[in-house]
Design a protein around this motif. Structure first.
Motif, PDB file in Angstrom:
ATOM      1  N   ALA A  43      -3.581  -5.767  -1.673  1.00  0.00           N
ATOM      2  CA  ALA A  43      -2.896  -6.144  -0.438  1.00  0.00           C
ATOM      3  C   ALA A  43      -3.393  -7.464   0.136  1.00  0.00           C
ATOM      4  O   ALA A  43      -2.652  -8.160   0.830  1.00  0.00           O
TER       5      ALA A  43
ATOM      6  N   ASP B 157       0.223  -0.655  -4.886  1.00  0.00           N
ATOM      7  CA  ASP B 157      -1.008  -0.064  -4.379  1.00  0.00           C
ATOM      8  C   ASP B 157      -2.146  -0.509  -5.276  1.00  0.00           C
ATOM      9  O   ASP B 157      -1.928  -0.799  -6.464  1.00  0.00           O
TER      10      ASP B 157
ATOM     11  N   GLY C 292       0.846   4.010  -1.757  1.00  0.00           N
ATOM     12  CA  GLY C 292       0.264   5.332  -1.946  1.00  0.00           C
ATOM     13  C   GLY C 292       1.077   6.203  -2.881  1.00  0.00           C
ATOM     14  O   GLY C 292       1.411   5.807  -3.997  1.00  0.00           O
TER      15      GLY C 292
ATOM     16  N   GLY D 140       0.824  -1.202   0.000  1.00  0.00           N
ATOM     17  CA  GLY D 140       0.000   0.000   0.000  1.00  0.00           C
ATOM     18  C   GLY D 140       0.855   1.247   0.000  1.00  0.00           C
ATOM     19  O   GLY D 140       0.812   2.046   0.926  1.00  0.00           O
TER      20      GLY D 140
ATOM     21  N   ASP E 122       0.169   1.959  12.532  1.00  0.00           N
ATOM     22  CA  ASP E 122      -1.194   2.338  12.152  1.00  0.00           C
ATOM     23  C   ASP E 122      -1.870   2.963  13.366  1.00  0.00           C
ATOM     24  O   ASP E 122      -1.295   3.001  14.448  1.00  0.00           O
TER      25      ASP E 122
ATOM     26  N   TRP F  62      -7.516  -6.691   5.607  1.00  0.00           N
ATOM     27  CA  TRP F  62      -6.300  -6.314   6.336  1.00  0.00           C
ATOM     28  C   TRP F  62      -5.638  -7.500   7.014  1.00  0.00           C
ATOM     29  O   TRP F  62      -4.411  -7.559   7.097  1.00  0.00           O
TER      30      TRP F  62
ATOM     31  N   MET G 222       4.077  -1.818   6.369  1.00  0.00           N
ATOM     32  CA  MET G 222       2.712  -1.349   6.131  1.00  0.00           C
ATOM     33  C   MET G 222       2.496  -0.131   7.005  1.00  0.00           C
ATOM     34  O   MET G 222       2.421  -0.241   8.228  1.00  0.00           O
TER      35      MET G 222
ATOM     36  N   THR H 289      -1.809   1.527   6.443  1.00  0.00           N
ATOM     37  CA  THR H 289      -2.473   0.829   5.339  1.00  0.00           C
ATOM     38  C   THR H 289      -3.590  -0.078   5.830  1.00  0.00           C
ATOM     39  O   THR H 289      -4.663  -0.155   5.228  1.00  0.00           O
TER      40      THR H 289
END
Length: 220
Positions: free
Chosen positions: A107, A78, A57, A55, A157, A136, A126, A129
């Motif tokens: 992902a 991504d 971006g 991910g 995260d 996930w 990650m 993400t």
């Protein structure tokens, strides 16, 4: 719904969300995506090692990491083509096209050999993400499975605001949910399950009184 159908819907949703926001993403996110540079500093890939971002971006993290670790090779993917368009321009503008390889992928079902011709990777990460992608848990499983011996998967995260006021959590989570971002309360339990299944060591660290969670899964 099939896995392919779910991935297509996710791609469409992310392209819609970031069609405009990709242009201001890096500027706005620096004010609240805490712990990203801490994660990058901890990667410490081996010489000529491979580093994967799940991910990626706009490729902001990949560019910072490539400058921080000049002896490594970097890969990122991504699901959003809109974000990848920005990422490709950013990588080219940074003069890092020979060290950063980008691809489009999901992902929840990615394979590093299919995407990049790699059997395994030395480091995977990650960064904010998991709170954005529906599959996930599968992303963590696949990230752990692709690690080479001595490899590690690094995660940062949103946490659950364990030691912050309840009103702050409600206000911030509402704003995140409006952008299809959902902090994962079950993350510690899922990390423990994946670590046990893969025979990995697990380090878990709350940051900023639970504003963010940082973790690393390490293969012996």
């Amino acid at each position: 719904m099939s896995q392919a159908g779910g991935a297509a819907e996710q791609k469409q949703a992310m392209d819609a969300v970031y069609a405009f926001h990709r242009h201001i993403y890096d500027f706005t996110r620096k004010f609240y995506l805490f712990g990203r540079d801490r994660l990058i500093a901890q990667l410490a890939p081996p010489p000529n090692g491979s580093v994967l971002e799940v991910g990626c971006g706009t490729a902001r993290n990949l560019i910072v990491a490539a400058r921080r670790w000049p002896d490594a090779r970097f890969y990122g993917f991504d699901i959003s083509e809109a974000m990848l368009e920005t990422a490709r321009k950013s990588v080219a503008g940074a003069g890092l096209g020979d060290r950063i390889t980008l691809a489009q992928g999901d992902a929840g079902s990615f394979d590093v050999e299919t995407l990049f011709g790699l059997a395994q990777v030395d480091r995977a990460f990650m960064s904010y993400t998991l709170s954005m992608i529906p599959p996930w848990q599968e992303a963590i499983e696949r990230g752990a499975a692709c690690l080479a011996p001595g490899g590690s998967l690094h995660i940062v995260d949103f946490g659950q605001y364990e030691r912050l006021p309840g009103w702050a959590r409600r206000l911030h989570f509402k704003s995140l949910n409006d952008f299809h971002v959902f902090p994962r309360r079950e993350l510690p339990a899922v990390l423990k399950r994946v670590a046990e299944a893969e025979g990995l060591g697990l380090d878990f660290t709350p940051l900023h009184r639970g504003y963010a969670w940082s973790a690393a899964l390490r293969r012996a």
